[in-house]
Design a protein around this motif. Structure first.
Motif, PDB file in Angstrom:
ATOM      1  N   GLU A 291     -21.742  19.460  37.465  1.00 40.73           N
ATOM      2  CA  GLU A 291     -21.383  18.389  36.538  1.00 40.73           C
ATOM      3  C   GLU A 291     -19.936  18.613  36.122  1.00 40.73           C
ATOM      4  OE1 GLU A 291     -25.830  17.958  34.523  1.00 40.73           O
ATOM      5  OE2 GLU A 291     -24.151  18.720  33.340  1.00 40.73           O
ATOM      6  N   VAL A 292     -19.185  17.535  36.024  1.00 36.77           N
ATOM      7  CA  VAL A 292     -17.755  17.645  35.718  1.00 36.77           C
ATOM      8  C   VAL A 292     -17.395  16.663  34.603  1.00 36.77           C
ATOM      9  CG1 VAL A 292     -15.412  17.392  36.623  1.00 36.77           C
ATOM     10  CG2 VAL A 292     -17.207  18.358  38.085  1.00 36.77           C
ATOM     11  N   ASP A 293     -16.562  17.115  33.688  1.00 34.37           N
ATOM     12  CA  ASP A 293     -16.076  16.233  32.626  1.00 34.37           C
ATOM     13  C   ASP A 293     -14.780  16.819  32.072  1.00 34.37           C
ATOM     14  OD1 ASP A 293     -15.942  14.097  30.967  1.00 34.37           O
ATOM     15  OD2 ASP A 293     -17.686  14.596  29.749  1.00 34.37           O
ATOM     16  N   TYR A 294     -14.097  15.980  31.314  1.00 41.51           N
ATOM     17  CA  TYR A 294     -12.865  16.419  30.647  1.00 41.51           C
ATOM     18  C   TYR A 294     -13.162  16.740  29.187  1.00 41.51           C
ATOM     19  CZ  TYR A 294      -9.232  15.571  34.155  1.00 41.51           C
ATOM     20  OH  TYR A 294      -8.410  15.657  35.242  1.00 41.51           O
ATOM     21  N   MET A 295     -12.530  17.780  28.713  1.00 39.03           N
ATOM     22  CA  MET A 295     -12.556  18.149  27.302  1.00 39.03           C
ATOM     23  C   MET A 295     -11.230  17.688  26.705  1.00 39.03           C
ATOM     24  SD  MET A 295     -13.002  22.010  25.845  1.00 39.03           S
ATOM     25  CE  MET A 295     -13.009  22.397  24.092  1.00 39.03           C
ATOM     26  N   LEU A 296     -11.275  16.747  25.774  1.00 37.27           N
ATOM     27  CA  LEU A 296     -10.067  16.118  25.242  1.00 37.27           C
ATOM     28  C   LEU A 296      -9.661  16.734  23.907  1.00 37.27           C
ATOM     29  CD1 LEU A 296     -10.891  12.391  26.062  1.00 37.27           C
ATOM     30  CD2 LEU A 296      -9.832  14.129  27.510  1.00 37.27           C
ATOM     31  N   PHE A 297      -8.383  16.562  23.573  1.00 39.63           N
ATOM     32  CA  PHE A 297      -7.834  17.130  22.344  1.00 39.63           C
ATOM     33  C   PHE A 297      -7.031  16.070  21.590  1.00 39.63           C
ATOM     34  CE2 PHE A 297      -8.759  20.552  25.165  1.00 39.63           C
ATOM     35  CZ  PHE A 297      -9.237  21.561  24.348  1.00 39.63           C
ATOM     36  N   ALA A 298      -6.651  16.412  20.373  1.00 39.70           N
ATOM     37  CA  ALA A 298      -6.008  15.441  19.495  1.00 39.70           C
ATOM     38  C   ALA A 298      -4.668  14.959  20.069  1.00 39.70           C
ATOM     39  CB  ALA A 298      -5.806  16.044  18.108  1.00 39.70           C
ATOM     40  N   LYS A 299      -3.903  15.867  20.629  1.00 37.30           N
ATOM     41  CA  LYS A 299      -2.611  15.482  21.189  1.00 37.30           C
ATOM     42  C   LYS A 299      -2.808  14.708  22.483  1.00 37.30           C
ATOM     43  CE  LYS A 299       1.793  17.381  22.807  1.00 37.30           C
ATOM     44  NZ  LYS A 299       2.565  18.620  23.091  1.00 37.30           N
ATOM     45  N   SER A 300      -2.182  13.568  22.592  1.00 34.99           N
ATOM     46  CA  SER A 300      -2.308  12.734  23.784  1.00 34.99           C
ATOM     47  C   SER A 300      -1.853  13.493  25.031  1.00 34.99           C
ATOM     48  CB  SER A 300      -1.469  11.460  23.621  1.00 34.99           C
ATOM     49  OG  SER A 300      -1.546  10.651  24.770  1.00 34.99           O
ATOM     50  N   GLY A 301      -2.644  13.416  26.094  1.00 35.16           N
ATOM     51  CA  GLY A 301      -2.309  14.105  27.333  1.00 35.16           C
ATOM     52  C   GLY A 301      -2.834  15.512  27.421  1.00 35.16           C
ATOM     53  N   SER A 302      -3.423  16.012  26.331  1.00 45.13           N
ATOM     54  CA  SER A 302      -3.989  17.366  26.348  1.00 45.13           C
ATOM     55  C   SER A 302      -5.444  17.284  26.779  1.00 45.13           C
ATOM     56  CB  SER A 302      -3.892  17.997  24.957  1.00 45.13           C
ATOM     57  OG  SER A 302      -2.539  18.149  24.573  1.00 45.13           O
ATOM     58  N   ASN A 303      -5.794  17.977  27.840  1.00 45.11           N
ATOM     59  CA  ASN A 303      -7.167  17.928  28.329  1.00 45.11           C
ATOM     60  C   ASN A 303      -7.460  19.149  29.180  1.00 45.11           C
ATOM     61  OD1 ASN A 303      -6.225  17.020  31.165  1.00 45.11           O
ATOM     62  ND2 ASN A 303      -5.398  15.461  29.790  1.00 45.11           N
ATOM     63  N   VAL A 304      -8.729  19.500  29.228  1.00 47.29           N
ATOM     64  CA  VAL A 304      -9.202  20.616  30.047  1.00 47.29           C
ATOM     65  C   VAL A 304     -10.310  20.088  30.944  1.00 47.29           C
ATOM     66  CG1 VAL A 304     -10.437  22.826  30.028  1.00 47.29           C
ATOM     67  CG2 VAL A 304      -8.588  22.411  28.393  1.00 47.29           C
ATOM     68  N   LEU A 305     -10.206  20.363  32.221  1.00 47.07           N
ATOM     69  CA  LEU A 305     -11.215  19.961  33.187  1.00 47.07           C
ATOM     70  C   LEU A 305     -12.293  21.039  33.230  1.00 47.07           C
ATOM     71  CD1 LEU A 305     -11.986  17.874  35.402  1.00 47.07           C
ATOM     72  CD2 LEU A 305     -10.727  19.307  37.022  1.00 47.07           C
ATOM     73  N   VAL A 306     -13.547  20.636  33.018  1.00 45.48           N
ATOM     74  CA  VAL A 306     -14.664  21.584  32.946  1.00 45.48           C
ATOM     75  C   VAL A 306     -15.654  21.283  34.068  1.00 45.48           C
ATOM     76  CG1 VAL A 306     -16.500  22.524  31.498  1.00 45.48           C
ATOM     77  CG2 VAL A 306     -14.383  21.725  30.443  1.00 45.48           C
ATOM     78  N   LEU A 307     -15.978  22.301  34.863  1.00 42.36           N
ATOM     79  CA  LEU A 307     -16.954  22.192  35.938  1.00 42.36           C
ATOM     80  C   LEU A 307     -18.128  23.110  35.612  1.00 42.36           C
ATOM     81  CD1 LEU A 307     -13.862  22.156  37.240  1.00 42.36           C
ATOM     82  CD2 LEU A 307     -15.136  21.798  39.342  1.00 42.36           C
ATOM     83  N   HIS A 308     -19.329  22.580  35.666  1.00 42.75           N
ATOM     84  CA  HIS A 308     -20.529  23.306  35.244  1.00 42.75           C
ATOM     85  C   HIS A 308     -21.578  23.251  36.339  1.00 42.75           C
ATOM     86  CE1 HIS A 308     -23.891  24.479  32.574  1.00 42.75           C
ATOM     87  NE2 HIS A 308     -24.554  23.503  33.161  1.00 42.75           N
ATOM     88  N   GLU A 309     -22.072  24.420  36.760  1.00 40.09           N
ATOM     89  CA  GLU A 309     -23.122  24.488  37.776  1.00 40.09           C
ATOM     90  C   GLU A 309     -24.482  24.478  37.071  1.00 40.09           C
ATOM     91  OE1 GLU A 309     -25.828  25.073  40.565  1.00 40.09           O
ATOM     92  OE2 GLU A 309     -25.561  26.792  39.228  1.00 40.09           O
ATOM     93  N   ARG A 310     -25.330  23.535  37.424  1.00 42.89           N
ATOM     94  CA  ARG A 310     -26.546  23.280  36.655  1.00 42.89           C
ATOM     95  C   ARG A 310     -27.563  24.420  36.727  1.00 42.89           C
ATOM     96  NH1 ARG A 310     -28.162  18.533  34.840  1.00 42.89           N
ATOM     97  NH2 ARG A 310     -30.300  18.784  35.594  1.00 42.89           N
ATOM     98  N   HIS A 311     -27.708  25.056  37.872  1.00 40.18           N
ATOM     99  CA  HIS A 311     -28.759  26.061  38.044  1.00 40.18           C
ATOM    100  C   HIS A 311     -28.418  27.367  37.321  1.00 40.18           C
ATOM    101  CE1 HIS A 311     -32.078  28.140  39.986  1.00 40.18           C
ATOM    102  NE2 HIS A 311     -31.241  29.099  40.351  1.00 40.18           N
ATOM    103  N   THR A 312     -27.188  27.856  37.493  1.00 37.38           N
ATOM    104  CA  THR A 312     -26.797  29.145  36.913  1.00 37.38           C
ATOM    105  C   THR A 312     -26.042  29.016  35.598  1.00 37.38           C
ATOM    106  OG1 THR A 312     -24.700  29.138  38.129  1.00 37.38           O
ATOM    107  CG2 THR A 312     -26.609  30.127  39.222  1.00 37.38           C
ATOM    108  N   ARG A 313     -25.654  27.796  35.216  1.00 41.12           N
ATOM    109  CA  ARG A 313     -24.840  27.540  34.012  1.00 41.12           C
ATOM    110  C   ARG A 313     -23.447  28.148  34.132  1.00 41.12           C
ATOM    111  NH1 ARG A 313     -30.351  26.558  34.028  1.00 41.12           N
ATOM    112  NH2 ARG A 313     -31.001  25.522  32.111  1.00 41.12           N
ATOM    113  N   PHE A 314     -22.991  28.394  35.358  1.00 39.53           N
ATOM    114  CA  PHE A 314     -21.661  28.952  35.586  1.00 39.53           C
ATOM    115  C   PHE A 314     -20.599  27.884  35.311  1.00 39.53           C
ATOM    116  CE2 PHE A 314     -18.075  30.336  38.274  1.00 39.53           C
ATOM    117  CZ  PHE A 314     -17.939  31.644  37.819  1.00 39.53           C
ATOM    118  N   THR A 315     -19.504  28.298  34.678  1.00 41.70           N
ATOM    119  CA  THR A 315     -18.472  27.359  34.232  1.00 41.70           C
ATOM    120  C   THR A 315     -17.117  27.704  34.839  1.00 41.70           C
ATOM    121  OG1 THR A 315     -19.612  26.988  32.129  1.00 41.70           O
ATOM    122  CG2 THR A 315     -17.286  26.405  32.229  1.00 41.70           C
TER     123      THR A 315
END
Length: 334
Positions: free
Chosen positions: A183-207
Motif C-alpha cells: 500500500e502506498v500513500d503520501y504523508m503531507l505537512f503544513a508547508k506546501s510541497g512538503s511530503n513523504v512517500l510511504v510504502l507499506h507491506e501488508r503481510h509483514t507491516r514492513f515500511t
C-alpha cells in the motif's frame, strides 16, 4: 439499626413512597430504613420536582429509580474529573505517547481489574471541561474533535487511466495471508510541497519511506519503482493507492516492476488501512508542522527503522524487519 451509606434501592424507594404518602415525617422514614434524614430529604427533593414529562410532580418510586440511574450514567462519564489520582495516571500516559486504549489496558494489567475504559478517557478529553487544557493535543493523532470530517469536493478517480478497483485485488492480499502486497500513500505537512512517500507491506507491516521533491505523477512512479526494484519479484505482487492524481501514472509500474495496481473506492481510505495506520505512527515523530527541509534522508530512514524494529502483536511480537527479512531470504533461495 446501623445506618447504610450505599445507593437507595428500588425496594427502599417503594417504602419511602408508601410512608411519605401516609404522612410519616422524613425523620421517622429515615429511622425505619436505617438511613440518615438528609438522605431522605435529598431523595424527595430531587425526585419530586415537576418536569415536562411529569407536570404534576410528586414522588414516585419507579420514576425516582429511573432518574437516579440516569444521573449515575451521566456522572460516570466524568470519572477522571472525580478522581484526580487516576487523572494524573492518564495524563502521564498521554504525555508518554500512549493511546487511551494502551493506558486503560496497562492500568487493568497493573491493578488486576478495570480502572477505566478507553471510551471514558476519550469522553473526558473531548468534553468541554478538558478543552481548556488542550488534552486532545496529547493524543497520538491530536485530533481536535471526534468523528469523520465532512466530505468536500469531488474525486479525481475518473481521470486516472487504466484504473482497477480494489475489489479486484486478489483475496490473498485482502486477508494479509500472502507477502508481496503493498500500500502506498503520501504523508503531507503544513508547508506546501512538503511530503513523504510511504510504502507499506501488508503481510509483514514492513515500511519504506522516501522524500521526493514534489508529488508529480511521473516522479512518484519513478520513486516507487526505485524503492521496490531491489526487492525480490516474489515480494512485489500488487500495490494499492487512493485516488490522488499523484498516482495517475501507476500503469508505468506494470512493466517496470511486474506488479498489478489497484485503487480504493472513492472516499474510502480505510481500504488501505495498513499505510494509513503507519502514517499515524510516523506522525508521532513527524508532526504536521515539521519542517522537512531540516530532516535529512538519513534521519527519515532512521524513523522508518524505528517502526520496522518495534515488536508487533499481530506478528507474534516479532518486528516487521525480522518478518520481512525472513521472507526475503526465503524468496531469494527459491
Amino acid at each position: 439499626m446501623g445506618r447504610c451509606y450505599g445507593q437507595l434501592s428500588l425496594d427502599e424507594r417503594i417504602e419511602i413512597y408508601r410512608l411519605h404518602e401516609a404522612g410519616i415525617s422524613r425523620r421517622r422514614i429515615a429511622e425505619a430504613l436505617g438511613r440518615d434524614p438528609s438522605t431522605i430529604s435529598r431523595e424527595l427533593r430531587r425526585n419530586s420536582k415537576p418536569t415536562k414529562a411529569w407536570p404534576k410532580g410528586g414522588y414516585h418510586a419507579v420514576r425516582a429509580q429511573e432518574r437516579a440511574k440516569l444521573r449515575r450514567q451521566r456522572y460516570r462519564r466524568f470519572k477522571l474529573a472525580r478522581q484526580p489520582d487516576l487523572r494524573r495516571l492518564v495524563e502521564n500516559g498521554l504525555a508518554m505517547g500512549c493511546s487511551p486504549e494502551q493506558i486503560a489496558g496497562r492500568l487493568t494489567l497493573e491493578h488486576g481489574h478495570t480502572m477505566i475504559s478507553p471510551e471514558s478517557i476519550y469522553r473526558y478529553i473531548y468534553h468541554r471541561s478538558a478543552q481548556k487544557d488542550y488534552w486532545h493535543k496529547r493524543l497520538p493523532r491530536r485530533k481536535a474533535r471526534r468523528g469523520h470530517y465532512g466530505r468536500q469536493g469531488g474525486s479525481p478517480a475518473k481521470f486516472i487511466k487504466h484504473r482497477r478497483p480494489i475489489t479486484e485485488r486478489p483475496a490473498q492480499a485482502n486477508h494479509r495471508a500472502q507477502p508481496g502486497h503493498w500500500e502506498v500513500d503520501y504523508m503531507l505537512f503544513a508547508k506546501s510541497g512538503s511530503n513523504v512517500l510511504v510504502l507499506h507491506e501488508r503481510h509483514t507491516r514492513f515500511t519504506i519511506v522516501d522524500k521526493p521533491p514534489n508529488r508529480k505523477a511521473r516522479l512518484t512512479a519513478d520513486r516507487i519503482a526505485s524503492r521496490l526494484r531491489p526487492i525480490p519479484q516474489a515480494l512485489r505482487k500488487t500495490i494499492s493507492f487512493d485516488n490522488g492524481t499523484e498516482f495517475a501514472e501507476h500503469y508505468r509500474l506494470h512493466k517496470r516492476l511486474g506488479v498489478q495496481t489497484f485503487f480504493c473506492d472513492v472516499r474510502s481510505p480505510w481500504q488501505k488501512g495498513g499505510v494509513e495506520n503507519t502514517i499515524g505512527r510516523l506522525r508521532r515523530m513527524l508532526p504536521r508542522k515539521t519542517n522537512l527541509d531540516r530532516i535529512s534522508h538519513r534521519k527519515l530512514r532512521a524513523y522508518a527503522d524505528r517502526l520496522n524494529n518495534t515488536p508487533r502483536k499481530c506478528l507474534g511480537f516479532r518486528t516487521p524487519a525480522e518478518a520481512f527479512y525472513t521472507i526475503s531470504t526465503g524468496a531469494l533461495q527459491l
